[in-house]
Design a protein around this motif. Structure first.
Motif, short mmCIF file in Angstrom:
data_model
loop_
_atom_site.label_atom_id
_atom_site.label_comp_id
_atom_site.label_asym_id
_atom_site.label_seq_id
_atom_site.Cartn_x
_atom_site.Cartn_y
_atom_site.Cartn_z
N ALA A 156 20.61 65.39 99.93
CA ALA A 156 20.87 64.82 98.60
C ALA A 156 20.04 63.54 98.45
CB ALA A 156 22.36 64.52 98.43
N VAL A 157 19.87 63.10 97.19
CA VAL A 157 19.11 61.88 96.92
C VAL A 157 19.97 60.65 97.23
CG1 VAL A 157 17.71 63.02 95.17
CG2 VAL A 157 19.84 61.85 94.50
N VAL A 158 19.29 59.53 97.48
CA VAL A 158 19.99 58.26 97.65
C VAL A 158 20.36 57.74 96.26
CG1 VAL A 158 19.77 55.87 98.43
CG2 VAL A 158 18.80 57.73 99.80
N SER A 159 21.65 57.52 96.05
CA SER A 159 22.12 57.07 94.72
C SER A 159 22.42 55.58 94.68
CB SER A 159 23.38 57.87 94.32
OG SER A 159 24.39 57.71 95.31
N ASP A 173 24.30 55.26 99.81
CA ASP A 173 25.06 56.42 99.35
C ASP A 173 24.12 57.60 99.09
OD1 ASP A 173 27.32 54.89 99.45
OD2 ASP A 173 27.39 54.48 97.29
N PHE A 174 24.56 58.77 99.50
CA PHE A 174 23.84 60.02 99.22
C PHE A 174 24.70 60.84 98.27
CE2 PHE A 174 22.32 58.61 103.30
CZ PHE A 174 20.96 58.90 103.31
N ALA A 175 24.16 61.19 97.11
CA ALA A 175 24.94 61.86 96.07
C ALA A 175 25.04 63.36 96.34
CB ALA A 175 24.33 61.61 94.70
N THR A 202 33.95 56.89 93.19
CA THR A 202 33.91 57.36 91.80
C THR A 202 33.44 58.80 91.70
OG1 THR A 202 31.65 56.52 91.55
CG2 THR A 202 33.46 55.03 90.94
N GLY A 203 33.15 59.43 92.83
CA GLY A 203 32.69 60.83 92.81
C GLY A 203 32.26 61.25 94.21
N PRO A 204 32.01 62.52 94.40
CA PRO A 204 31.63 62.99 95.74
C PRO A 204 30.29 62.40 96.18
CG PRO A 204 31.38 64.74 94.11
CD PRO A 204 32.07 63.62 93.42
N HIS A 205 30.28 61.85 97.37
CA HIS A 205 29.05 61.32 97.95
C HIS A 205 29.31 61.00 99.43
CE1 HIS A 205 31.20 57.55 97.24
NE2 HIS A 205 30.35 56.95 98.08
N LEU A 206 28.25 60.73 100.17
CA LEU A 206 28.37 60.24 101.54
C LEU A 206 27.94 58.78 101.57
CD1 LEU A 206 28.63 60.42 104.66
CD2 LEU A 206 26.21 61.10 104.69
N ALA A 240 11.96 52.84 110.74
CA ALA A 240 11.51 52.58 112.10
C ALA A 240 11.58 53.83 112.96
CB ALA A 240 12.36 51.46 112.72
N ARG A 241 12.39 54.78 112.57
CA ARG A 241 12.51 56.05 113.29
C ARG A 241 11.67 57.15 112.65
NH1 ARG A 241 17.17 56.00 116.81
NH2 ARG A 241 17.15 58.28 116.77
N GLY A 242 10.79 56.77 111.72
CA GLY A 242 9.84 57.71 111.14
C GLY A 242 10.36 58.50 109.97
N MET A 243 11.42 58.04 109.29
CA MET A 243 11.97 58.80 108.16
C MET A 243 12.10 57.91 106.93
SD MET A 243 15.54 60.96 107.85
CE MET A 243 14.87 62.27 108.89
N ASP A 244 11.58 58.39 105.81
CA ASP A 244 11.74 57.71 104.52
C ASP A 244 12.82 58.47 103.75
OD1 ASP A 244 11.59 56.46 102.10
OD2 ASP A 244 9.54 57.10 101.63
N VAL A 245 14.04 57.93 103.73
CA VAL A 245 15.14 58.64 103.09
C VAL A 245 15.03 58.67 101.58
CG1 VAL A 245 16.78 58.31 104.98
CG2 VAL A 245 16.58 56.57 103.18
N ASN A 246 14.18 57.78 101.00
CA ASN A 246 13.97 57.82 99.56
C ASN A 246 13.10 59.01 99.13
OD1 ASN A 246 15.39 55.59 98.41
ND2 ASN A 246 13.93 54.20 99.39
N ASN A 247 12.40 59.59 100.10
CA ASN A 247 11.53 60.73 99.81
C ASN A 247 12.31 62.02 100.03
OD1 ASN A 247 9.38 62.42 99.34
ND2 ASN A 247 8.41 62.06 101.33
N PHE A 248 12.89 62.50 98.95
CA PHE A 248 13.67 63.73 99.02
C PHE A 248 13.20 64.66 97.91
CE2 PHE A 248 17.51 66.31 97.98
CZ PHE A 248 17.60 66.97 99.19
N PRO A 249 12.80 65.90 98.23
CA PRO A 249 12.23 66.81 97.21
C PRO A 249 13.19 67.20 96.11
CG PRO A 249 12.61 67.99 99.27
CD PRO A 249 12.85 66.54 99.56
N GLY A 250 14.52 67.11 96.40
CA GLY A 250 15.47 67.52 95.38
C GLY A 250 15.55 66.52 94.26
#
Length: 234
Positions: A110-113, A128-130, A200-204, A224-234
């Motif tokens: 899911a995208v970062v909300s 938060d991940f929506a 206020t709604g389902p999320h992690l 730092a661990r090689g992951m850009d969590v803002n880059n999500f194809p969805g």
């Protein structure tokens, strides 16, 4: 006048020595030919005997190898039959090594909300991940579950001692699928997305607690661990 008498007619004969030589040569040639045919027949009998022996061995032992043959190694996993004795099963070989397992995984698809920092007049100590209700939540790193159950503000949470010594906090889940003391690996499903607690709604909601530093921004920690969590194809 003188009378000339014809010479008496003489029958020409082959000297006995010449006959003996011819006879000897014929006998020698015949003997050599017979010996050659005998060798050929013996060789054929030997081949037939070997073929018959191999056929009899194959009939008695279906898995036996013929002389001079080497049994091929099967690369097909389906060749392994658990109902056969171990001696009758072919060794299973894989032509390619298993790809390396990731050390860091996105916790939910899911995208970062919402990011880390001040929000609505209070500190938002994670990201938060929506995700949709019931979506699987995966552990970010290898580690050990150190807490799983109710928590104030989170409804339900899971805390994992992560592979680098930090603690990952997963909040607001609908269902918990692990228990305290359970080892986990990156990508294992540990819970499902929910909206329990102050939500206020389902999320992690995901936090990273660093020993000695407290709650840190997960974004640069992921980077730092090689992951850009803002880059999500969805």
């Amino acid at each position: 006048m003188p009378v000339t008498l014809p010479l008496p007619f003489r029958k020409l004969t082959v000297p006995s020595i010449g006959r003996r030589r011819v006879t000897t040569q014929v006998v020698a040639t015949t003997t050599a030919l017979c010996a050659g045919f005998g060798l050929l027949a013996a060789g054929a009998d030997s081949d037939n005997e070997q073929i018959n022996t191999v056929a009899a061995t194959s009939a008695a032992h279906p898995g036996a190898e013929a002389p001079g043959e080497q049994q091929a190694t099967s690369h097909d996993p389906a060749a392994w039959d658990p109902n056969k004795p171990a001696a009758d099963n072919q060794p299973v070989a894989f032509p390619f090594p298993e790809p390396p397992r990731p050390t860091t995984v996105r916790p939910v698809d899911a995208v970062v909300s919402s990011g880390f920092g001040p929000r609505w007049g209070t500190a938002h100590n994670g990201i938060d991940f929506a995700g949709q209700m019931g979506a699987p939540i995966k552990t970010v790193t290898d580690g050990v579950v150190i807490e799983a159950g109710p928590a104030t503000g989170f409804g339900l949470w899971v805390r994992v001692q992560q592979d680098d010594g930090t603690v990952g906090v997963y909040g607001h889940m609908q269902d918990i699928l692990v228990q305290v003391g359970q080892p986990v690996r990156a990508g294992d499903v540990i819970a499902t997305v929910g909206a329990r607690g102050q939500s206020t709604g389902p999320h992690l909601h995901y936090e990273v607690h660093h020993p000695g530093l407290g709650k840190i921004d997960p974004m640069p920690w992921f980077a730092a661990r090689g992951m850009d969590v803002n880059n999500f194809p969805g």
